[in-house]
Design an enzyme around this catalytic site. Structure first.
Site, PDB file in Angstrom:
ATOM      1  N   ASP A 112     -22.607 -23.267   6.138  1.00  0.00           N
ATOM      2  CA  ASP A 112     -21.442 -22.526   5.670  1.00  0.00           C
ATOM      3  C   ASP A 112     -21.960 -21.306   4.914  1.00  0.00           C
ATOM      4  OD1 ASP A 112     -19.336 -21.503   4.116  1.00  0.00           O
ATOM      5  OD2 ASP A 112     -18.306 -23.434   4.103  1.00  0.00           O
ATOM      6  N   PHE A 135     -18.010 -26.755  -1.237  1.00  0.00           N
ATOM      7  CA  PHE A 135     -16.626 -26.297  -1.380  1.00  0.00           C
ATOM      8  C   PHE A 135     -15.766 -27.415  -0.772  1.00  0.00           C
ATOM      9  CE2 PHE A 135     -12.808 -24.068  -0.194  1.00  0.00           C
ATOM     10  CZ  PHE A 135     -12.656 -23.074  -1.136  1.00  0.00           C
ATOM     11  N   ARG A 158     -16.669 -17.235 -13.261  1.00  0.00           N
ATOM     12  CA  ARG A 158     -17.479 -16.729 -12.151  1.00  0.00           C
ATOM     13  C   ARG A 158     -17.354 -15.209 -12.080  1.00  0.00           C
ATOM     14  NH1 ARG A 158     -16.464 -19.121  -6.451  1.00  0.00           N
ATOM     15  NH2 ARG A 158     -14.576 -17.886  -6.793  1.00  0.00           N
ATOM     16  N   TYR A 203     -13.180 -12.660   4.200  1.00  0.00           N
ATOM     17  CA  TYR A 203     -12.382 -11.999   3.151  1.00  0.00           C
ATOM     18  C   TYR A 203     -13.114 -11.951   1.824  1.00  0.00           C
ATOM     19  CZ  TYR A 203     -11.222 -16.967   2.529  1.00  0.00           C
ATOM     20  OH  TYR A 203     -11.300 -18.329   2.387  1.00  0.00           O
ATOM     21  N   LYS A 204     -14.330 -12.480   1.755  1.00  0.00           N
ATOM     22  CA  LYS A 204     -15.105 -12.407   0.514  1.00  0.00           C
ATOM     23  C   LYS A 204     -16.003 -11.158   0.589  1.00  0.00           C
ATOM     24  CE  LYS A 204     -14.479 -17.325  -0.222  1.00  0.00           C
ATOM     25  NZ  LYS A 204     -14.981 -18.692  -0.012  1.00  0.00           N
TER      26      LYS A 204
HETATM   27  C1  LIG Z   1     -14.153 -19.710   0.468  1.00  0.00           C
HETATM   28  C2  LIG Z   1     -14.801 -20.873   1.135  1.00  0.00           C
HETATM   29  C3  LIG Z   1     -14.162 -21.580   2.157  1.00  0.00           C
HETATM   30  C4  LIG Z   1     -12.748 -21.228   2.525  1.00  0.00           C
HETATM   31  O1  LIG Z   1     -12.285 -21.816   3.675  1.00  0.00           O
HETATM   32  P1  LIG Z   1     -10.921 -21.298   4.316  1.00  0.00           P
HETATM   33  O2  LIG Z   1     -10.721 -22.136   5.482  1.00  0.00           O
HETATM   34  O3  LIG Z   1     -11.081 -19.841   4.578  1.00  0.00           O
HETATM   35  O4  LIG Z   1      -9.845 -21.472   3.288  1.00  0.00           O
HETATM   36  C5  LIG Z   1     -14.865 -22.591   2.790  1.00  0.00           C
HETATM   37  N1  LIG Z   1     -16.125 -22.902   2.418  1.00  0.00           N
HETATM   38  C6  LIG Z   1     -16.750 -22.252   1.413  1.00  0.00           C
HETATM   39  C7  LIG Z   1     -18.147 -22.612   1.040  1.00  0.00           C
HETATM   40  C8  LIG Z   1     -16.098 -21.246   0.733  1.00  0.00           C
HETATM   41  O5  LIG Z   1     -16.707 -20.621  -0.269  1.00  0.00           O
END
Ligand SMILES: *Cc1c(COP(=O)(O)O)cnc(C)c1O
Length: 425
Positions: free
Chosen positions: A226, A157, A400, A251-252
Protein backbone atom coordinates in the site's frame (compact mmCIF):
# COMPACT_ATOMS: atom_id res chain seq x y z
CA UNK A 1 -13.47 25.62 23.06
CA UNK A 2 -15.57 24.45 25.99
CA UNK A 3 -14.90 25.78 29.45
CA UNK A 4 -14.65 22.24 30.71
CA UNK A 5 -11.82 21.61 28.33
CA UNK A 6 -10.08 24.87 29.17
CA UNK A 7 -10.22 24.09 32.87
CA UNK A 8 -8.47 20.79 32.21
CA UNK A 9 -5.49 22.42 30.52
CA UNK A 10 -2.17 23.25 32.10
CA UNK A 11 -1.99 26.87 33.29
CA UNK A 12 0.03 28.47 30.54
CA UNK A 13 -1.97 26.86 27.79
CA UNK A 14 -5.25 27.81 29.48
CA UNK A 15 -4.26 31.45 29.67
CA UNK A 16 -3.22 31.60 26.08
CA UNK A 17 -6.15 29.73 24.63
CA UNK A 18 -8.60 31.92 26.50
CA UNK A 19 -7.32 34.87 24.47
CA UNK A 20 -7.20 33.59 20.93
CA UNK A 21 -6.90 37.07 19.49
CA UNK A 22 -4.13 38.23 21.81
CA UNK A 23 -1.11 39.77 20.07
CA UNK A 24 1.66 37.39 19.08
CA UNK A 25 3.77 36.31 22.01
CA UNK A 26 7.40 37.36 22.11
CA UNK A 27 9.55 35.12 19.96
CA UNK A 28 11.53 32.36 21.52
CA UNK A 29 15.31 32.82 21.65
CA UNK A 30 16.78 31.87 18.31
CA UNK A 31 13.64 32.72 16.31
CA UNK A 32 15.40 35.38 14.28
CA UNK A 33 18.10 32.91 13.40
CA UNK A 34 15.65 30.19 12.39
CA UNK A 35 13.67 32.63 10.29
CA UNK A 36 16.81 33.74 8.51
CA UNK A 37 17.76 30.11 7.89
CA UNK A 38 14.30 29.40 6.52
CA UNK A 39 14.62 32.30 4.11
CA UNK A 40 18.02 31.05 2.93
CA UNK A 41 16.76 27.51 2.48
CA UNK A 42 13.74 28.73 0.51
CA UNK A 43 15.94 30.90 -1.67
CA UNK A 44 18.17 27.93 -2.50
CA UNK A 45 15.26 25.52 -3.06
CA UNK A 46 15.13 24.27 -6.65
CA UNK A 47 11.51 23.18 -6.21
CA UNK A 48 10.32 26.50 -4.75
CA UNK A 49 8.78 27.67 -8.03
CA UNK A 50 6.33 24.77 -8.02
CA UNK A 51 4.29 26.44 -5.33
CA UNK A 52 2.87 28.75 -7.98
CA UNK A 53 1.39 25.74 -9.69
CA UNK A 54 -1.00 25.31 -6.77
CA UNK A 55 -3.93 27.36 -5.53
CA UNK A 56 -3.44 27.81 -1.80
CA UNK A 57 -5.32 30.24 0.42
CA UNK A 58 -3.40 33.33 1.48
CA UNK A 59 -1.90 33.17 4.96
CA UNK A 60 -2.36 29.43 5.45
CA UNK A 61 0.42 26.94 6.11
CA UNK A 62 -0.93 23.73 4.63
CA UNK A 63 0.56 20.63 6.21
CA UNK A 64 -2.22 18.19 5.43
CA UNK A 65 -1.26 17.15 1.92
CA UNK A 66 -0.93 13.62 3.31
CA UNK A 67 -4.73 13.61 3.65
CA UNK A 68 -5.86 15.87 0.81
CA UNK A 69 -3.37 17.39 -1.59
CA UNK A 70 -3.77 20.99 -2.75
CA UNK A 71 -5.55 22.09 -5.93
CA UNK A 72 -3.30 22.40 -8.99
CA UNK A 73 -3.97 25.51 -11.02
CA UNK A 74 -4.83 23.72 -14.26
CA UNK A 75 -7.54 21.51 -12.80
CA UNK A 76 -10.34 24.05 -12.67
CA UNK A 77 -10.04 24.92 -16.38
CA UNK A 78 -9.72 21.30 -17.35
CA UNK A 79 -12.90 20.41 -15.47
CA UNK A 80 -14.71 23.38 -16.98
CA UNK A 81 -13.67 22.24 -20.46
CA UNK A 82 -14.67 18.66 -19.80
CA UNK A 83 -18.08 19.76 -18.57
CA UNK A 84 -18.80 22.32 -21.28
CA UNK A 85 -17.22 20.67 -24.31
CA UNK A 86 -16.54 17.00 -23.80
CA UNK A 87 -19.72 16.23 -21.92
CA UNK A 88 -21.87 19.22 -22.84
CA UNK A 89 -21.27 19.11 -26.60
CA UNK A 90 -19.66 15.87 -27.65
CA UNK A 91 -21.74 13.78 -25.26
CA UNK A 92 -21.37 10.03 -25.88
CA UNK A 93 -18.76 10.62 -28.60
CA UNK A 94 -16.28 11.67 -25.91
CA UNK A 95 -15.74 8.07 -24.85
CA UNK A 96 -13.70 7.81 -28.06
CA UNK A 97 -13.02 11.30 -29.25
CA UNK A 98 -11.95 12.74 -25.89
CA UNK A 99 -10.16 9.60 -24.82
CA UNK A 100 -12.45 8.83 -21.92
CA UNK A 101 -12.47 5.10 -22.45
CA UNK A 102 -8.73 4.69 -22.27
CA UNK A 103 -8.22 7.17 -19.41
CA UNK A 104 -7.60 4.47 -16.75
CA UNK A 105 -4.56 3.11 -18.60
CA UNK A 106 -3.37 6.47 -19.89
CA UNK A 107 -3.38 8.00 -16.41
CA UNK A 108 -1.90 4.81 -14.99
CA UNK A 109 1.05 5.33 -17.32
CA UNK A 110 1.41 8.84 -15.97
CA UNK A 111 1.58 7.57 -12.39
CA UNK A 112 3.89 4.68 -13.29
CA UNK A 113 7.18 6.64 -13.34
CA UNK A 114 6.37 8.12 -9.94
CA UNK A 115 6.39 4.64 -8.41
CA UNK A 116 9.17 3.28 -10.58
CA UNK A 117 6.99 1.18 -12.89
CA UNK A 118 7.42 0.73 -16.62
CA UNK A 119 4.35 1.53 -18.72
CA UNK A 120 1.46 -0.90 -19.00
CA UNK A 121 1.33 -2.06 -15.39
CA UNK A 122 -0.77 0.58 -13.63
CA UNK A 123 -4.50 1.07 -14.05
CA UNK A 124 -6.50 3.85 -12.41
CA UNK A 125 -9.99 3.48 -10.99
CA UNK A 126 -12.06 2.71 -7.92
CA UNK A 127 -10.81 3.44 -4.41
CA UNK A 128 -7.71 2.14 -2.70
CA UNK A 129 -9.95 -0.11 -0.61
CA UNK A 130 -11.49 -1.72 -3.71
CA UNK A 131 -8.10 -2.11 -5.39
CA UNK A 132 -6.75 -3.77 -2.27
CA UNK A 133 -9.55 -6.27 -2.46
CA UNK A 134 -8.76 -7.07 -6.09
CA UNK A 135 -5.03 -7.34 -5.40
CA UNK A 136 -5.34 -9.47 -2.27
CA UNK A 137 -7.79 -11.96 -3.75
CA UNK A 138 -5.82 -12.17 -7.00
CA UNK A 139 -2.61 -12.67 -4.99
CA UNK A 140 -4.22 -15.41 -2.90
CA UNK A 141 -5.40 -17.13 -6.08
CA UNK A 142 -1.86 -17.00 -7.48
CA UNK A 143 -0.17 -18.19 -4.29
CA UNK A 144 1.41 -21.61 -4.14
CA UNK A 145 -1.17 -24.23 -3.14
CA UNK A 146 -1.20 -25.28 0.50
CA UNK A 147 -0.01 -21.98 1.91
CA UNK A 148 -2.52 -20.70 4.45
CA UNK A 149 -1.39 -17.39 5.86
CA UNK A 150 -1.95 -13.78 4.88
CA UNK A 151 0.48 -11.57 6.83
CA UNK A 152 -0.90 -8.09 7.42
CA UNK A 153 0.85 -5.01 8.78
CA UNK A 154 -0.39 -4.85 12.38
CA UNK A 155 -0.34 -1.03 12.32
CA UNK A 156 -2.06 -0.79 8.96
CA UNK A 157 -4.51 1.89 7.95
CA UNK A 158 -7.77 0.27 9.08
CA UNK A 159 -9.36 -0.27 5.67
CA UNK A 160 -6.49 -2.56 4.63
CA UNK A 161 -7.10 -4.72 7.68
CA UNK A 162 -10.84 -4.94 7.12
CA UNK A 163 -10.45 -5.78 3.45
CA UNK A 164 -7.71 -8.32 4.23
CA UNK A 165 -10.01 -10.14 6.67
CA UNK A 166 -12.72 -10.48 4.06
CA UNK A 167 -10.30 -11.44 1.27
CA UNK A 168 -8.80 -14.07 3.56
CA UNK A 169 -12.22 -15.49 4.41
CA UNK A 170 -13.10 -15.73 0.72
CA UNK A 171 -9.88 -17.47 -0.23
CA UNK A 172 -9.43 -19.75 2.77
CA UNK A 173 -6.46 -17.91 4.25
CA UNK A 174 -5.90 -16.86 7.84
CA UNK A 175 -4.79 -13.33 8.67
CA UNK A 176 -1.73 -13.00 10.87
CA UNK A 177 -0.89 -9.48 12.05
CA UNK A 178 2.82 -8.64 11.92
CA UNK A 179 4.95 -5.71 12.96
CA UNK A 180 6.36 -4.65 9.58
CA UNK A 181 9.78 -4.12 11.14
CA UNK A 182 9.74 -7.84 12.07
CA UNK A 183 7.80 -9.11 9.07
CA UNK A 184 10.76 -10.74 7.35
CA UNK A 185 11.22 -13.18 10.23
CA UNK A 186 7.52 -14.07 10.12
CA UNK A 187 7.58 -15.11 6.45
CA UNK A 188 7.84 -18.85 5.99
CA UNK A 189 6.72 -21.76 3.81
CA UNK A 190 3.17 -21.27 5.04
CA UNK A 191 2.98 -17.62 3.97
CA UNK A 192 0.83 -17.05 0.90
CA UNK A 193 0.56 -13.26 0.74
CA UNK A 194 2.09 -10.31 2.60
CA UNK A 195 0.25 -6.97 2.80
CA UNK A 196 2.29 -4.02 4.06
CA UNK A 197 1.96 -0.23 4.19
CA UNK A 198 5.09 1.43 2.80
CA UNK A 199 4.71 4.36 5.20
CA UNK A 200 2.77 4.10 8.46
CA UNK A 201 -0.05 6.65 8.20
CA UNK A 202 0.08 7.49 11.92
CA UNK A 203 3.76 7.61 12.74
CA UNK A 204 5.20 8.44 9.34
CA UNK A 205 7.61 5.54 9.65
CA UNK A 206 8.97 4.29 6.32
CA UNK A 207 9.40 0.56 5.90
CA UNK A 208 12.05 -1.25 3.90
CA UNK A 209 10.20 -2.07 0.70
CA UNK A 210 13.24 -3.53 -1.04
CA UNK A 211 14.30 -5.77 1.85
CA UNK A 212 10.81 -6.95 2.77
CA UNK A 213 9.88 -7.68 -0.83
CA UNK A 214 13.09 -9.68 -1.25
CA UNK A 215 12.36 -11.59 1.97
CA UNK A 216 8.85 -12.40 0.77
CA UNK A 217 10.15 -13.62 -2.56
CA UNK A 218 12.75 -15.77 -0.83
CA UNK A 219 9.96 -17.29 1.28
CA UNK A 220 7.87 -17.91 -1.85
CA UNK A 221 5.20 -15.39 -0.83
CA UNK A 222 3.48 -12.68 -2.88
CA UNK A 223 3.65 -9.03 -1.86
CA UNK A 224 0.94 -6.39 -1.93
CA UNK A 225 2.19 -2.92 -0.99
CA UNK A 226 0.00 0.00 0.00
CA UNK A 227 1.74 3.13 -1.31
CA UNK A 228 -0.82 5.72 -0.14
CA UNK A 229 1.75 7.73 1.81
CA UNK A 230 4.75 7.23 -0.44
CA UNK A 231 3.77 7.79 -4.08
CA UNK A 232 4.55 11.43 -4.86
CA UNK A 233 6.61 11.83 -1.71
CA UNK A 234 9.59 9.54 -2.20
CA UNK A 235 11.03 7.04 -4.69
CA UNK A 236 9.34 3.65 -4.55
CA UNK A 237 10.91 1.46 -7.22
CA UNK A 238 8.23 -1.21 -7.64
CA UNK A 239 9.87 -2.70 -10.76
CA UNK A 240 13.44 -2.48 -9.44
CA UNK A 241 12.47 -4.29 -6.25
CA UNK A 242 10.23 -6.84 -7.97
CA UNK A 243 7.07 -5.93 -6.09
CA UNK A 244 4.18 -8.16 -7.14
CA UNK A 245 1.17 -5.89 -6.59
CA UNK A 246 0.68 -2.39 -5.22
CA UNK A 247 -2.17 0.03 -4.64
CA UNK A 248 -2.34 3.66 -3.66
CA UNK A 249 -4.52 6.70 -3.53
CA UNK A 250 -4.11 9.78 -5.66
CA UNK A 251 -5.73 12.43 -3.47
CA UNK A 252 -2.84 12.65 -1.00
CA UNK A 253 0.65 13.45 -2.35
CA UNK A 254 -0.55 13.22 -5.97
CA UNK A 255 -3.10 16.04 -5.46
CA UNK A 256 -5.85 14.39 -7.54
CA UNK A 257 -8.72 15.94 -5.58
CA UNK A 258 -11.15 14.66 -2.98
CA UNK A 259 -11.94 11.00 -3.64
CA UNK A 260 -9.95 10.91 -6.86
CA UNK A 261 -9.59 7.36 -8.19
CA UNK A 262 -6.87 5.10 -6.86
CA UNK A 263 -4.41 2.96 -8.80
CA UNK A 264 -3.51 -0.67 -9.01
CA UNK A 265 -0.07 -1.92 -10.06
CA UNK A 266 0.04 -5.42 -11.52
CA UNK A 267 3.61 -6.50 -12.29
CA UNK A 268 3.80 -7.58 -15.89
CA UNK A 269 4.82 -11.14 -14.98
CA UNK A 270 1.56 -11.57 -13.06
CA UNK A 271 -0.80 -10.03 -15.56
CA UNK A 272 -1.72 -13.19 -17.41
CA UNK A 273 -2.48 -14.91 -14.11
CA UNK A 274 -4.33 -12.01 -12.49
CA UNK A 275 -7.75 -13.44 -11.68
CA UNK A 276 -9.81 -10.50 -10.45
CA UNK A 277 -12.57 -11.13 -7.92
CA UNK A 278 -14.44 -8.22 -9.54
CA UNK A 279 -14.45 -9.09 -13.24
CA UNK A 280 -16.50 -6.19 -14.52
CA UNK A 281 -17.26 -5.59 -18.16
CA UNK A 282 -14.70 -2.82 -18.65
CA UNK A 283 -11.91 -5.26 -17.83
CA UNK A 284 -13.19 -7.65 -20.49
CA UNK A 285 -11.06 -8.41 -23.55
CA UNK A 286 -13.93 -7.30 -25.77
CA UNK A 287 -16.19 -5.09 -23.67
CA UNK A 288 -18.49 -4.10 -26.52
CA UNK A 289 -18.83 -7.67 -27.69
CA UNK A 290 -21.33 -7.92 -24.81
CA UNK A 291 -20.75 -11.64 -24.55
CA UNK A 292 -22.13 -13.67 -21.66
CA UNK A 293 -18.79 -15.25 -20.75
CA UNK A 294 -16.02 -13.28 -19.09
CA UNK A 295 -12.65 -13.18 -20.80
CA UNK A 296 -10.11 -10.95 -19.07
CA UNK A 297 -8.41 -8.25 -21.13
CA UNK A 298 -4.67 -8.53 -21.53
CA UNK A 299 -2.43 -6.35 -19.38
CA UNK A 300 -3.35 -4.19 -16.43
CA UNK A 301 -6.71 -3.46 -18.06
CA UNK A 302 -8.07 -6.61 -16.41
CA UNK A 303 -7.84 -4.69 -13.15
CA UNK A 304 -10.72 -2.49 -14.30
CA UNK A 305 -14.26 -3.11 -13.06
CA UNK A 306 -17.07 -0.78 -14.15
CA UNK A 307 -17.44 2.50 -16.01
CA UNK A 308 -14.69 4.88 -14.91
CA UNK A 309 -15.61 8.05 -13.00
CA UNK A 310 -14.47 10.40 -15.71
CA UNK A 311 -14.78 13.77 -13.97
CA UNK A 312 -12.56 12.73 -11.06
CA UNK A 313 -10.25 10.89 -13.37
CA UNK A 314 -9.66 13.85 -15.64
CA UNK A 315 -9.12 16.17 -12.68
CA UNK A 316 -6.44 13.73 -11.57
CA UNK A 317 -4.91 13.64 -15.02
CA UNK A 318 -4.60 17.41 -15.03
CA UNK A 319 -3.17 17.42 -11.50
CA UNK A 320 -0.48 14.97 -12.61
CA UNK A 321 0.83 17.47 -15.18
CA UNK A 322 2.71 19.17 -12.38
CA UNK A 323 5.09 16.17 -12.21
CA UNK A 324 6.38 16.55 -15.75
CA UNK A 325 10.13 16.89 -15.45
CA UNK A 326 10.16 16.66 -11.64
CA UNK A 327 12.74 14.34 -10.16
CA UNK A 328 11.27 12.28 -7.32
CA UNK A 329 14.77 12.16 -5.82
CA UNK A 330 14.74 15.97 -5.57
CA UNK A 331 11.32 15.76 -3.94
CA UNK A 332 12.69 13.26 -1.43
CA UNK A 333 15.73 15.41 -0.64
CA UNK A 334 13.53 18.42 0.02
CA UNK A 335 11.07 16.38 2.08
CA UNK A 336 13.86 15.21 4.39
CA UNK A 337 15.32 18.70 4.66
CA UNK A 338 11.87 20.13 5.47
CA UNK A 339 11.08 17.53 8.13
CA UNK A 340 14.55 17.90 9.67
CA UNK A 341 14.11 21.66 9.81
CA UNK A 342 10.61 21.38 11.27
CA UNK A 343 11.92 19.10 14.04
CA UNK A 344 14.72 21.56 14.74
CA UNK A 345 12.23 24.44 15.00
CA UNK A 346 9.91 22.41 17.23
CA UNK A 347 12.83 21.69 19.55
CA UNK A 348 13.66 25.39 19.65
CA UNK A 349 10.14 26.73 20.12
CA UNK A 350 8.15 24.17 22.07
CA UNK A 351 8.93 23.88 25.77
CA UNK A 352 10.80 20.73 26.66
CA UNK A 353 8.59 17.73 27.35
CA UNK A 354 5.38 19.08 25.77
CA UNK A 355 5.60 17.13 22.53
CA UNK A 356 7.43 14.00 21.49
CA UNK A 357 8.12 13.04 17.88
CA UNK A 358 7.00 9.51 17.12
CA UNK A 359 8.42 9.74 13.60
CA UNK A 360 11.86 8.14 13.41
CA UNK A 361 14.78 10.55 13.32
CA UNK A 362 16.66 8.32 10.85
CA UNK A 363 16.10 9.37 7.28
CA UNK A 364 15.81 5.83 5.98
CA UNK A 365 12.91 5.25 8.38
CA UNK A 366 11.03 8.47 7.70
CA UNK A 367 8.23 9.19 5.22
CA UNK A 368 7.17 12.74 4.39
CA UNK A 369 5.37 13.59 7.61
CA UNK A 370 6.14 14.33 11.22
CA UNK A 371 3.88 13.05 13.95
CA UNK A 372 4.03 14.60 17.38
CA UNK A 373 2.47 13.02 20.43
CA UNK A 374 1.07 15.42 22.99
CA UNK A 375 -1.63 15.80 25.60
CA UNK A 376 -4.87 17.37 24.40
CA UNK A 377 -3.84 16.75 20.81
CA UNK A 378 -7.34 17.26 19.42
CA UNK A 379 -7.67 20.71 20.98
CA UNK A 380 -4.11 21.70 20.11
CA UNK A 381 -4.76 20.91 16.46
CA UNK A 382 -8.01 22.84 16.51
CA UNK A 383 -6.09 25.82 17.88
CA UNK A 384 -3.32 25.47 15.28
CA UNK A 385 -5.90 25.44 12.51
CA UNK A 386 -7.58 28.54 13.91
CA UNK A 387 -4.16 30.23 13.64
CA UNK A 388 -3.73 29.23 10.01
CA UNK A 389 -1.58 26.12 10.38
CA UNK A 390 -3.44 23.12 9.00
CA UNK A 391 -2.35 19.65 10.01
CA UNK A 392 -4.53 16.93 11.45
CA UNK A 393 -5.27 15.02 14.61
CA UNK A 394 -5.44 11.23 14.91
CA UNK A 395 -6.76 9.61 18.05
CA UNK A 396 -5.85 9.25 20.71
CA UNK A 397 -2.96 11.68 21.04
CA UNK A 398 -1.08 12.65 17.89
CA UNK A 399 -0.68 15.70 15.66
CA UNK A 400 0.24 14.89 12.05
CA UNK A 401 2.08 17.32 9.79
CA UNK A 402 2.47 16.30 6.16
CA UNK A 403 5.21 17.96 4.13
CA UNK A 404 4.45 18.13 0.43
CA UNK A 405 7.68 19.35 -1.15
CA UNK A 406 6.07 20.85 -4.24
CA UNK A 407 4.14 23.46 -2.28
CA UNK A 408 5.49 23.58 1.28
CA UNK A 409 8.55 25.69 2.05
CA UNK A 410 10.95 26.14 4.92
CA UNK A 411 9.29 29.35 6.12
CA UNK A 412 6.07 27.33 6.42
CA UNK A 413 7.83 24.75 8.58
CA UNK A 414 9.25 27.50 10.79
CA UNK A 415 5.92 29.25 11.16
CA UNK A 416 4.11 26.00 12.00
CA UNK A 417 6.60 25.18 14.75
CA UNK A 418 6.56 28.75 16.07
CA UNK A 419 2.75 28.73 16.20
CA UNK A 420 2.85 25.45 18.07
CA UNK A 421 5.35 26.96 20.49
CA UNK A 422 3.03 29.93 21.07
CA UNK A 423 0.13 27.65 21.89
CA UNK A 424 2.22 26.01 24.59
CA UNK A 425 3.14 29.48 25.81
C1 LIG B 1 -5.53 7.01 2.89
C2 LIG B 1 -5.29 5.54 2.94
C3 LIG B 1 -6.23 4.63 2.45
C4 LIG B 1 -7.55 5.13 1.94
O1 LIG B 1 -8.31 4.21 1.27
P1 LIG B 1 -9.58 4.69 0.45
O2 LIG B 1 -10.15 3.48 -0.10
O3 LIG B 1 -9.11 5.70 -0.55
O4 LIG B 1 -10.51 5.38 1.40
C5 LIG B 1 -5.90 3.29 2.45
N1 LIG B 1 -4.71 2.86 2.93
C6 LIG B 1 -3.81 3.72 3.45
C7 LIG B 1 -2.50 3.22 3.96
C8 LIG B 1 -4.08 5.07 3.49
O5 LIG B 1 -3.20 5.91 4.01
Amino acid sequence: MSDTFRAALPGALRTHLSEPSSPALPDAPGAADLRARAAELDAADELAAFRERFTLPEGVVYLDGNSLGALSVGVRDRLAHVASHEWGELLIRSWDESGWWTAPERIGDKIAPLIGAAAGQVVVGDSTSVNLFKALVAAARLAAPGRTRLLVDAATFPTDGYIAQSAARMTGLTVTPVDPAQAAQAMDEDTAVVLLNHVDYRTGRLHDLAGLTAAARAAGAITVWDLCHSAGALPVGVDAHAVDFAVGCTYKYLNGGPGSPAYLYIAERHQAGFDSPLPGWTGHADPFGMTPAYEAAPGATRGRVGTPDILSMLALESALDVWDGVSIEAVRDKSLALTDFFLECVAAYVPQGKVESVTPAEHELRGSQITLRTENAREIMRELISRGVIGDFRPPDVLRFGFTPLYVGFADAERAARTLGHIFG
